[in-house]
Design a protein around this motif. Structure first.
Motif, PDB file in Angstrom:
ATOM      1  N   ALA A  54      15.582  85.363  28.304  1.00 43.48           N
ATOM      2  CA  ALA A  54      16.031  84.475  27.226  1.00 43.48           C
ATOM      3  C   ALA A  54      15.417  83.089  27.430  1.00 43.48           C
ATOM      4  N   ASP A  55      15.529  82.253  26.420  1.00 41.72           N
ATOM      5  CA  ASP A  55      15.042  80.876  26.566  1.00 41.72           C
ATOM      6  C   ASP A  55      15.765  79.956  25.581  1.00 41.72           C
ATOM      7  N   HIS A  56      15.867  78.706  25.962  1.00 45.18           N
ATOM      8  CA  HIS A  56      16.469  77.678  25.109  1.00 45.18           C
ATOM      9  C   HIS A  56      15.612  76.439  25.194  1.00 45.18           C
ATOM     10  N   THR A 100      10.789  84.750  25.475  1.00 41.06           N
ATOM     11  CA  THR A 100      11.430  84.353  24.216  1.00 41.06           C
ATOM     12  C   THR A 100      10.713  83.126  23.670  1.00 41.06           C
ATOM     13  N   ILE A 130      11.322  87.376  19.466  1.00 39.19           N
ATOM     14  CA  ILE A 130      11.128  86.411  18.377  1.00 39.19           C
ATOM     15  C   ILE A 130      12.471  85.776  18.025  1.00 39.19           C
ATOM     16  N   SER A 133      15.593  79.947  16.714  1.00 40.00           N
ATOM     17  CA  SER A 133      16.345  78.827  17.310  1.00 40.00           C
ATOM     18  C   SER A 133      17.446  78.354  16.355  1.00 40.00           C
ATOM     19  N   HIS A 150      20.034  78.793   7.949  1.00 35.59           N
ATOM     20  CA  HIS A 150      19.835  80.100   8.598  1.00 35.59           C
ATOM     21  C   HIS A 150      18.735  80.948   7.943  1.00 35.59           C
ATOM     22  N   ALA A 222      16.501  90.051  17.667  1.00 34.06           N
ATOM     23  CA  ALA A 222      17.934  90.282  17.912  1.00 34.06           C
ATOM     24  C   ALA A 222      18.797  89.877  16.723  1.00 34.06           C
ATOM     25  N   GLY A 223      18.252  89.940  15.552  1.00 35.28           N
ATOM     26  CA  GLY A 223      19.046  89.536  14.373  1.00 35.28           C
ATOM     27  C   GLY A 223      20.067  90.602  14.005  1.00 35.28           C
ATOM     28  N   SER A 224      21.271  90.138  13.707  1.00 37.84           N
ATOM     29  CA  SER A 224      22.321  91.065  13.276  1.00 37.84           C
ATOM     30  C   SER A 224      22.729  90.787  11.835  1.00 37.84           C
ATOM     31  N   SER A 225      22.415  89.591  11.360  1.00 35.53           N
ATOM     32  CA  SER A 225      22.756  89.243   9.979  1.00 35.53           C
ATOM     33  C   SER A 225      21.880  90.069   9.039  1.00 35.53           C
ATOM     34  N   ILE A 275      23.178  96.403  23.758  1.00 34.87           N
ATOM     35  CA  ILE A 275      23.452  95.668  24.991  1.00 34.87           C
ATOM     36  C   ILE A 275      24.749  96.158  25.627  1.00 34.87           C
ATOM     37  N   GLN A 336      25.164  84.376  13.383  1.00 32.44           N
ATOM     38  CA  GLN A 336      26.236  84.534  12.394  1.00 32.44           C
ATOM     39  C   GLN A 336      27.232  85.630  12.757  1.00 32.44           C
ATOM     40  N   THR A 337      26.790  86.620  13.517  1.00 30.17           N
ATOM     41  CA  THR A 337      27.714  87.714  13.815  1.00 30.17           C
ATOM     42  C   THR A 337      28.327  87.593  15.218  1.00 30.17           C
TER      43      THR A 337
HETATM   44  C1  LIG Z   1      20.694  89.824  23.031  1.00 31.85           C
HETATM   45  C2  LIG Z   1      20.340  88.563  22.352  1.00 31.85           C
HETATM   46  C3  LIG Z   1      19.445  87.702  22.961  1.00 31.85           C
HETATM   47  C4  LIG Z   1      19.101  86.497  22.371  1.00 31.85           C
HETATM   48  N1  LIG Z   1      18.284  85.632  23.027  1.00 31.85           N
HETATM   49  C5  LIG Z   1      18.025  84.419  22.497  1.00 31.85           C
HETATM   50  C6  LIG Z   1      17.272  83.453  23.202  1.00 31.85           C
HETATM   51  O1  LIG Z   1      16.856  83.671  24.321  1.00 31.85           O
HETATM   52  N2  LIG Z   1      17.036  82.270  22.617  1.00 31.85           N
HETATM   53  C7  LIG Z   1      17.482  81.972  21.350  1.00 31.85           C
HETATM   54  O2  LIG Z   1      17.211  80.884  20.858  1.00 31.85           O
HETATM   55  N3  LIG Z   1      18.212  82.887  20.665  1.00 31.85           N
HETATM   56  C8  LIG Z   1      18.505  84.071  21.210  1.00 31.85           C
HETATM   57  N4  LIG Z   1      19.268  84.977  20.542  1.00 31.85           N
HETATM   58  C9  LIG Z   1      19.696  84.651  19.185  1.00 31.85           C
HETATM   59  C10 LIG Z   1      18.952  85.484  18.187  1.00 31.85           C
HETATM   60  O3  LIG Z   1      17.584  85.241  18.217  1.00 31.85           O
HETATM   61  C11 LIG Z   1      19.475  85.235  16.795  1.00 31.85           C
HETATM   62  O4  LIG Z   1      19.343  83.897  16.462  1.00 31.85           O
HETATM   63  C12 LIG Z   1      20.904  85.603  16.739  1.00 31.85           C
HETATM   64  O5  LIG Z   1      21.068  86.929  17.158  1.00 31.85           O
HETATM   65  C13 LIG Z   1      21.444  85.414  15.359  1.00 31.85           C
HETATM   66  O6  LIG Z   1      20.691  86.095  14.448  1.00 31.85           O
HETATM   67  P1  LIG Z   1      21.362  86.507  13.107  1.00 31.85           P
HETATM   68  O7  LIG Z   1      22.033  85.293  12.556  1.00 31.85           O
HETATM   69  O8  LIG Z   1      20.243  87.017  12.246  1.00 31.85           O
HETATM   70  O9  LIG Z   1      22.338  87.588  13.440  1.00 31.85           O
HETATM   71  C14 LIG Z   1      19.633  86.171  21.120  1.00 31.85           C
HETATM   72  C15 LIG Z   1      20.526  87.045  20.511  1.00 31.85           C
HETATM   73  C16 LIG Z   1      20.890  88.224  21.111  1.00 31.85           C
HETATM   74  C17 LIG Z   1      21.867  89.142  20.446  1.00 31.85           C
END
Ligand SMILES: Cc1cc2nc3c(=O)[nH]c(=O)nc-3n(C[C@H](O)[C@H](O)[C@H](O)COP(=O)(O)O)c2cc1C
Length: 434
Positions: A54-56, A100, A130, A133, A150, A222-225, A275, A336-337
């Motif tokens: 992961a990364d921030h 990331t 991908i 942020s 978003h 990792a998008g769930s929306s 996960i 969002q989820t």
């Molecule tokens: C397992 C997992 C790992 C993620 N890792 C990162 C990360 O390292 N850095 C980051 O900025 N966002 C990370 N996210 C956030 C996702 O990229 C994404 O923004 C988030 O799941 C919300 O997406 P959504 O609104 O489409 O559901 C992660 C999310 C999940 C579920």
């Protein structure tokens, strides 16, 4: 036929998460590469597909107030994941290595080049998680006045991807000749500028690096929306997602796979990975005892800070033992989820319950002996259709991973539910093996 299961390791914190944890491997220092490399080697021994970091891009604040609680706990203080992935690739041979990188806060040319480089240096093992942020501090650090909305971030990400793919395709497949006699490196007629002009980006091209080993790196998302899933179904080779019930997993799996035909993609070529962090021990009773161990206050509060970051909401002000109020997904500018996946089927867990789940990470409550855990993992895969799991384990938890690889993996391998050897050369080969 027995369904084969993919496994990945997700390191959610390549930072100081384990610095004060008594269970951390002695001498493990989050600043040094050894801790991550050793963990990756354990995963490779277990024939996992990849390790993903992961990364921030900033130290988050709770609702924009102060970064103090994050600094105090070391939340969002972390290594640059691309650098880390390179260090891990150097000490492994088969395992995929994922970094990331943000489509909102990186330039496409820079990213396309960096990943092409890392893909060659790792011999075709690189993956790109991908992300768009969501944290205000990250956008502040890159000179933005606000966090874009978003769905707009995903619109920009679509264009980002189009540009990257054009850059990776700016060299024809047979452009590189490397003819020693004539001294010709590449055929200039097969390397072309792209003259990209979009709503967000402009780029001349071509790339000053030959394209990645297989044309493009493996992409993870990792998008769930709804918008996130649409993006993933267009661009991702693998999706990682956390769900609390098998029903929710099945709904997600069917929905994601159902969207692929729109982009001319085959359901087999995109892997959905859930996960988990099963709890296991030599006997069922011991496993249940482990599962019942309370989490420390430190971990609980750290999880609440992390949840606040992911939701762009200050949860620290809520009562720990009151049900968390529902929020519409539109109100949450980050993940969002993040909340709704805990509030499915009319459940209204308290903040303590949600944060505890996040610390333990045992989505789906998988507990038992190695055989029982293997049974459950196989049953879940049979029920939803595939494709695998990602273990969310902190990088200092070598003992957990070693035990998983020594106790659970052999059971799955004996049953033909996991590879016993790597057959492919690249990460894509391994992901597409089954
Ligand atoms: C397992 C997992 C790992 C993620 N890792 C990162 C990360 O390292 N850095 C980051 O900025 N966002 C990370 N996210 C956030 C996702 O990229 C994404 O923004 C988030 O799941 C919300 O997406 P959504 O609104 O489409 O559901 C992660 C999310 C999940 C579920």
């Amino acid at each position: 036929m027995t369904k084969k299961i993919h496994f990945g390791w997700f390191s959610q914190y390549a930072g100081p998460v384990g610095f004060n944890n008594p269970k951390a491997t002695e001498g493990a220092d989050w600043r040094q590469p050894d801790m991550y490399q050793k963990m990756a080697q354990i995963c490779e021994k277990g024939k996992f597909d990849f390790a993903l970091f992961a990364d921030h891009l900033g130290i988050s604040s709770d609702s924009g107030k102060s970064i103090d609680s994050h600094v105090l706990q070391g939340v969002t203080v972390c290594h640059d994941s691309t650098v880390l992935a390179a260090m891990v690739a150097a000490q492994t041979n088969h395992l995929g290595v994922g970094a990331t990188l943000s489509t909102s806060l990186t330039l496409p040319y820079q990213l396309a080049r960096q990943l092409a480089s890392l893909d060659h240096l790792s011999k075709g093992r690189v993956a790109w998680n991908i992300v768009t942020s969501y944290s205000k501090s990250a956008f502040d650090n890159f000179g933005h006045d606000s966090v874009p909305e978003h769905d707009a971030r995903y619109d920009q990400a679509d264009e980002f991807m189009e540009l990257c793919y054009q850059l990776w395709n700016s060299w024809e497949k047979d452009a590189v000749v490397m003819d020693k006699e004539s001294g010709m490196f590449a055929d200039p007629s097969k390397v072309k500028p792209i003259h990209f002009e979009g709503d967000y980006y402009k780029c001349a091209g071509p790339l000053n690096m030959v394209p990645p080993v297989e044309g493009k790196p493996v992409t993870i998302q990792a998008g769930s929306s709804d918008r996130g899933m649409e993006f993933a179904s267009r661009w991702a080779d693998a999706v990682i997602v956390a769900k609390q019930t098998v029903d929710d997993m099945k709904i997600y799996y069917d929905s994601l796979k159902g969207r692929l035909h729109k982009y001319g993609r085959n359901p087999e070529e995109v892997k959905v990975l859930f996960i988990i962090k099963p709890i296991f021990a030599a006997t069922e009773e011991l496993a249940r005892q482990k599962a019942a161990e309370p989490v420390s206050d430190y971990d609980l509060h750290r999880a609440i800070s992390q949840l606040s970051t992911r939701m762009n909401r200050d949860l620290t002000q809520l009562d720990l033992d009151e049900p968390v109020p529902t929020m519409s997904e539109k109100e949450i500018t980050g993940g969002q989820t993040t909340l709704s996946r805990h509030q499915t089927q009319g459940q209204r867990p308290t903040l303590r319950q949600i944060a505890t789940k996040e610390v333990v990470g045992n989505n789906l409550d998988i507990v038992g002996t190695p055989e029982q855990v293997a049974d459950q993992l196989q049953l879940i895969m049979e029920t939803i259709g595939g494709d695998g799991f990602v273990l969310r384990v902190n990088p200092h938890e070598h003992q957990y991973m070693q035990e998983f690889v020594d106790m659970v993996v052999p059971v799955l391998q004996q049953r033909g539910a996991m590879r016993a050897e790597y057959t492919g050369h690249t990460l894509r080969d391994n992901l597409l093996e089954y």
